[in-house]
Design an enzyme around this catalytic site. Structure first.
Site, PDB file in Angstrom:
ATOM      1  N   ALA A  82       7.898   1.761 -34.362  1.00 44.17           N
ATOM      2  CA  ALA A  82       8.872   2.128 -33.325  1.00 44.17           C
ATOM      3  C   ALA A  82       8.178   2.931 -32.238  1.00 44.17           C
ATOM      4  CB  ALA A  82      10.000   2.945 -33.936  1.00 44.17           C
ATOM      5  N   GLU A  84       8.067   3.436 -27.552  1.00 47.01           N
ATOM      6  CA  GLU A  84       8.117   2.902 -26.186  1.00 47.01           C
ATOM      7  C   GLU A  84       6.711   2.380 -25.937  1.00 47.01           C
ATOM      8  OE1 GLU A  84      10.537   2.515 -24.053  1.00 47.01           O
ATOM      9  OE2 GLU A  84      12.061   3.442 -25.313  1.00 47.01           O
ATOM     10  N   THR A 134      -2.727   2.126 -30.914  1.00 47.38           N
ATOM     11  CA  THR A 134      -3.345   1.243 -29.922  1.00 47.38           C
ATOM     12  C   THR A 134      -4.788   1.656 -29.610  1.00 47.38           C
ATOM     13  OG1 THR A 134      -3.243   0.706 -27.561  1.00 47.38           O
ATOM     14  CG2 THR A 134      -2.202   2.726 -28.201  1.00 47.38           C
ATOM     15  N   ASP A 135      -5.577   0.700 -29.148  1.00 46.98           N
ATOM     16  CA  ASP A 135      -6.944   1.025 -28.709  1.00 46.98           C
ATOM     17  C   ASP A 135      -6.932   1.812 -27.389  1.00 46.98           C
ATOM     18  OD1 ASP A 135      -6.146  -1.040 -27.028  1.00 46.98           O
ATOM     19  OD2 ASP A 135      -7.975  -2.232 -27.252  1.00 46.98           O
ATOM     20  N   GLU A 136      -5.753   1.853 -26.738  1.00 46.22           N
ATOM     21  CA  GLU A 136      -5.698   2.532 -25.437  1.00 46.22           C
ATOM     22  C   GLU A 136      -5.922   4.034 -25.551  1.00 46.22           C
ATOM     23  OE1 GLU A 136      -2.606   1.184 -22.762  1.00 46.22           O
ATOM     24  OE2 GLU A 136      -2.462  -0.727 -23.804  1.00 46.22           O
ATOM     25  N   TYR A 159       1.702   6.512 -21.652  1.00 43.25           N
ATOM     26  CA  TYR A 159       1.853   5.746 -22.904  1.00 43.25           C
ATOM     27  C   TYR A 159       0.716   6.061 -23.869  1.00 43.25           C
ATOM     28  CZ  TYR A 159       1.236   1.819 -26.138  1.00 43.25           C
ATOM     29  OH  TYR A 159       1.013   1.066 -27.276  1.00 43.25           O
ATOM     30  N   ALA A 161      -1.399   8.468 -23.868  1.00 45.63           N
ATOM     31  CA  ALA A 161      -1.442   9.894 -24.252  1.00 45.63           C
ATOM     32  C   ALA A 161      -0.414  10.180 -25.345  1.00 45.63           C
ATOM     33  CB  ALA A 161      -1.185  10.766 -23.032  1.00 45.63           C
ATOM     34  N   LYS A 163       0.712   8.029 -27.553  1.00 47.10           N
ATOM     35  CA  LYS A 163       0.235   7.422 -28.809  1.00 47.10           C
ATOM     36  C   LYS A 163      -0.885   8.278 -29.403  1.00 47.10           C
ATOM     37  CE  LYS A 163       1.360   4.010 -30.470  1.00 47.10           C
ATOM     38  NZ  LYS A 163       2.491   3.680 -31.400  1.00 47.10           N
ATOM     39  N   LYS A 198       5.689  -8.031 -20.447  1.00 46.48           N
ATOM     40  CA  LYS A 198       4.255  -7.938 -20.746  1.00 46.48           C
ATOM     41  C   LYS A 198       3.505  -9.120 -20.118  1.00 46.48           C
ATOM     42  CE  LYS A 198       4.724  -4.167 -23.211  1.00 46.48           C
ATOM     43  NZ  LYS A 198       5.057  -4.021 -24.589  1.00 46.48           N
ATOM     44  N   PRO A 292      -1.777   2.550 -11.082  1.00 42.58           N
ATOM     45  CA  PRO A 292      -2.505   3.835 -11.055  1.00 42.58           C
ATOM     46  C   PRO A 292      -3.145   4.119 -12.426  1.00 42.58           C
ATOM     47  CG  PRO A 292      -0.130   4.137 -10.588  1.00 42.58           C
ATOM     48  CD  PRO A 292      -0.337   2.689 -10.858  1.00 42.58           C
ATOM     49  N   GLY A 293      -4.382   4.588 -12.398  1.00 41.17           N
ATOM     50  CA  GLY A 293      -5.060   4.928 -13.672  1.00 41.17           C
ATOM     51  C   GLY A 293      -5.366   3.716 -14.534  1.00 41.17           C
ATOM     52  N   HIS A 294      -5.472   2.544 -13.906  1.00 42.06           N
ATOM     53  CA  HIS A 294      -5.640   1.296 -14.656  1.00 42.06           C
ATOM     54  C   HIS A 294      -7.002   1.274 -15.369  1.00 42.06           C
ATOM     55  CE1 HIS A 294      -4.811  -3.341 -14.471  1.00 42.06           C
ATOM     56  NE2 HIS A 294      -4.735  -2.846 -15.681  1.00 42.06           N
TER      57      HIS A 294
HETATM   58  P1  NAD Z   1       8.025  -3.288 -28.486  1.00 41.35           P
HETATM   59  O1  NAD Z   1       8.280  -2.446 -27.284  1.00 41.35           O
HETATM   60  O2  NAD Z   1       8.134  -4.768 -28.367  1.00 41.35           O
HETATM   61  O3  NAD Z   1       9.005  -2.843 -29.677  1.00 41.35           O
HETATM   62  C1  NAD Z   1       9.288  -1.508 -29.966  1.00 41.35           C
HETATM   63  C2  NAD Z   1      10.482  -1.476 -30.890  1.00 41.35           C
HETATM   64  O4  NAD Z   1      10.750  -0.104 -31.232  1.00 41.35           O
HETATM   65  C3  NAD Z   1      11.773  -2.019 -30.269  1.00 41.35           C
HETATM   66  O5  NAD Z   1      12.414  -2.886 -31.175  1.00 41.35           O
HETATM   67  C4  NAD Z   1      12.608  -0.786 -30.017  1.00 41.35           C
HETATM   68  O6  NAD Z   1      14.023  -1.028 -30.092  1.00 41.35           O
HETATM   69  C5  NAD Z   1      12.146   0.132 -31.135  1.00 41.35           C
HETATM   70  N1  NAD Z   1      12.360   1.566 -30.859  1.00 41.35           N
HETATM   71  C6  NAD Z   1      12.091   2.233 -29.715  1.00 41.35           C
HETATM   72  N2  NAD Z   1      12.419   3.524 -29.849  1.00 41.35           N
HETATM   73  C7  NAD Z   1      12.869   3.669 -31.121  1.00 41.35           C
HETATM   74  C8  NAD Z   1      13.328   4.780 -31.880  1.00 41.35           C
HETATM   75  N3  NAD Z   1      13.398   6.017 -31.341  1.00 41.35           N
HETATM   76  N4  NAD Z   1      13.710   4.580 -33.160  1.00 41.35           N
HETATM   77  C9  NAD Z   1      13.652   3.339 -33.722  1.00 41.35           C
HETATM   78  N5  NAD Z   1      13.244   2.261 -33.037  1.00 41.35           N
HETATM   79  C10 NAD Z   1      12.847   2.417 -31.764  1.00 41.35           C
HETATM   80  O7  NAD Z   1       6.581  -2.862 -29.002  1.00 41.35           O
HETATM   81  P2  NAD Z   1       5.439  -3.721 -29.695  1.00 41.35           P
HETATM   82  O8  NAD Z   1       4.618  -4.364 -28.644  1.00 41.35           O
HETATM   83  O9  NAD Z   1       6.040  -4.543 -30.760  1.00 41.35           O
HETATM   84  O10 NAD Z   1       4.557  -2.566 -30.347  1.00 41.35           O
HETATM   85  C11 NAD Z   1       4.880  -2.049 -31.639  1.00 41.35           C
HETATM   86  C12 NAD Z   1       3.928  -0.922 -31.963  1.00 41.35           C
HETATM   87  O11 NAD Z   1       2.589  -1.402 -31.944  1.00 41.35           O
HETATM   88  C13 NAD Z   1       3.976   0.239 -30.975  1.00 41.35           C
HETATM   89  O12 NAD Z   1       3.858   1.432 -31.696  1.00 41.35           O
HETATM   90  C14 NAD Z   1       2.765   0.023 -30.081  1.00 41.35           C
HETATM   91  O13 NAD Z   1       2.279   1.244 -29.587  1.00 41.35           O
HETATM   92  C15 NAD Z   1       1.797  -0.616 -31.072  1.00 41.35           C
HETATM   93  N6  NAD Z   1       0.801  -1.520 -30.455  1.00 41.35           N
HETATM   94  C16 NAD Z   1       1.205  -2.539 -29.650  1.00 41.35           C
HETATM   95  C17 NAD Z   1       0.249  -3.395 -29.117  1.00 41.35           C
HETATM   96  C18 NAD Z   1       0.654  -4.560 -28.240  1.00 41.35           C
HETATM   97  O14 NAD Z   1      -0.227  -5.212 -27.671  1.00 41.35           O
HETATM   98  N7  NAD Z   1       1.927  -4.894 -28.121  1.00 41.35           N
HETATM   99  C19 NAD Z   1      -1.101  -3.195 -29.400  1.00 41.35           C
HETATM  100  C20 NAD Z   1      -1.469  -2.136 -30.235  1.00 41.35           C
HETATM  101  C21 NAD Z   1      -0.505  -1.295 -30.767  1.00 41.35           C
END
Ligand code: NAD
Length: 357
Positions: A82, A84, A134-136, A159, A161, A163, A198, A292-294
């Site tokens: 979960a 943002e 994330t690797d970010e 974002y 920061a 994570k 995305k 910004p900050g890309h």
């Molecule tokens: P996403 O934005 O598609 O999904 C996030 C989910 O979390 C959503 O279903 C949302 O409703 C839920 N959510 C948000 N706030 C919440 C809360 N307070 N309580 C419960 N649920 C909540 O994200 P994603 O792309 O599926 O990424 C999932 C995880 O993987 C994240 O933690 C992200 O940082 C990490 N991640 C993503 C990527 C990528 O490329 N997408 C890469 C590396 C890591």
């Protein structure tokens, strides 16, 4: 039957992971998701009749709810996704990222610690919290080198920061309280059910709508791409074989510039859904002001995971981007629904927060 709590299981990676876990038929999944704009139950439609899927609409920030669910379902593990997750949104409104990614992770850790401390010794030994990051967090690379698990954190967006802060909290809960946590830092994912803000789905859908394909800056920013099912397999490998307190990088070994990604999508669409005027979708590419900050380049060294657990990606970018384009072409109704929010909150074998109390 093993029980795993997944947070954020209606999002992009989360829904792929829940579908992946339930397909094994040996796991009960307690899926806690707040259903923000990014969470969509339609991504879980295949599980609507599956009694091993318990969906709970609620927030990880609600410690009392998380504790109730842990006590009720007694999971052997939590996979915490979960969050943002969209960098551009974090630039416009960082507050939500602080609340969910940092405070939400803290609340989840506190609930987990309370639950874990009351388990029997054998159950304590089995229990794991896997934090998906994330690797970010590592910042930006020049043209050489890779992020390893030892690379110092240098996040550049709200974002990344947020994570990074969560990663630090997770680490601290291991060192301070002994909570058996694992952290994974993964590169960019792509595949079915990714929210159309995305890069990859945005470009596919904009191309089909005959809209411009906006590429930031000079298009030469590099990301390492991993197909989402390979990420799911890596997460379960780490959950099964990882050592508590350890961090594991996950990457696709597949570096592409943003422009290469967009051009590949255009070529595939030219073949799979030709423009009515028979021109190429690449005519729609436009270069827009940079973010910004890309960060310039991300590249992940996933050798630790490969060496210690034998995991490596099964897909190449070329095989999986084709599957991804095909999926978006075949699922345009899903795209319409998630964009207009019409499926959010709809009951699909749903146990809502009130019912969980
Ligand atoms: P996403 O934005 O598609 O999904 C996030 C989910 O979390 C959503 O279903 C949302 O409703 C839920 N959510 C948000 N706030 C919440 C809360 N307070 N309580 C419960 N649920 C909540 O994200 P994603 O792309 O599926 O990424 C999932 C995880 O993987 C994240 O933690 C992200 O940082 C990490 N991640 C993503 C990527 C990528 O490329 N997408 C890469 C590396 C890591």
């Amino acid at each position: 039957m093993k029980t795993i709590m997944v947070t954020g299981g209606a999002g992009f990676i989360g829904s792929n992971l829940v579908n992946y876990l339930l397909a094994q038929k040996t796991v009960q999944v307690v899926n806690l998701d707040k259903l923000t704009y990014a969470g969509n139950l339609e991504s879980l439609a295949a599980t609507s009749d599956d009694r091993n899927h318990i969906f709970v609409r609620g927030s990880v920030n609600d410690r009392a709810l998380v504790m109730r669910l842990l006590e009720q379902y007694q999971p052997e593990a939590i996979i915490h996704l979960a969050a943002e997750s969209h960098v551009d949104r974090s630039i416009d409104s960082p507050g939500d990222f602080i609340q969910t990614n940092i405070v939400g992770t803290f609340e989840l850790l506190e609930a987990s610690r309370a639950y874990w401390s009351r388990l029997s010794l054998p159950a304590q030994r089995r229990f794991r919290v896997l934090h998906v990051s994330t690797d970010e967090v590592y910042g930006s690379l020049g043209s050489e080198g890779y992020f390893s698990e030892e690379t110092p954190f240098a996040p550049n967006s709200p974002y990344s920061a947020s994570k990074a802060a969560a990663d630090h909290l997770v680490r601290a809960y291991y060192h301070t309280y002994g909570l058996p946590v694992l952290t994974t830092n993964c590169s960019n994912n792509y595949g079915p059910c990714q929210f159309p803000e995305k890069l990859i789905p945005h470009m596919i859908l904009s191309a089909l709508a005959d809209n411009p394909l906006p590429v930031y800056g000079d298009g030469k920013n590099i990301r390492d791409w991993l197909y989402v099912s390979d990420h799911c397999a890596a997460l379960l490998t780490v959950l099964e074989k990882g050592d508590p307190g350890q961090v594991y990088n996950i990457g696709g070994n597949s570096e592409k510039t943003n422009l290469e990604v967009v051009q590949t999508i255009c070529k595939l669409l030219d073949e799979m859904a030709p423009r009515p005027d028979s021109g190429s979708y690449s005519q729609q590419i436009t270069f827009v002001k940079d973010r910004p900050g890309h960060d310039r380049r991300y590249a992940v060294d996933a050798a630790k995971l490969q060496r210690q657990m034998g995991w490596s990606p099964t897909e190449t970018f070329i095989t999986a981007i084709r599957k991804t384009v095909r999926w978006y072409l075949d699922n345009q109704e899903w795209c319409r629904h998630v964009c207009d929010g019409s499926y959010r909150g709809q009951r699909l074998g749903v146990l809502d927060e009130e019912a969980a109390k």
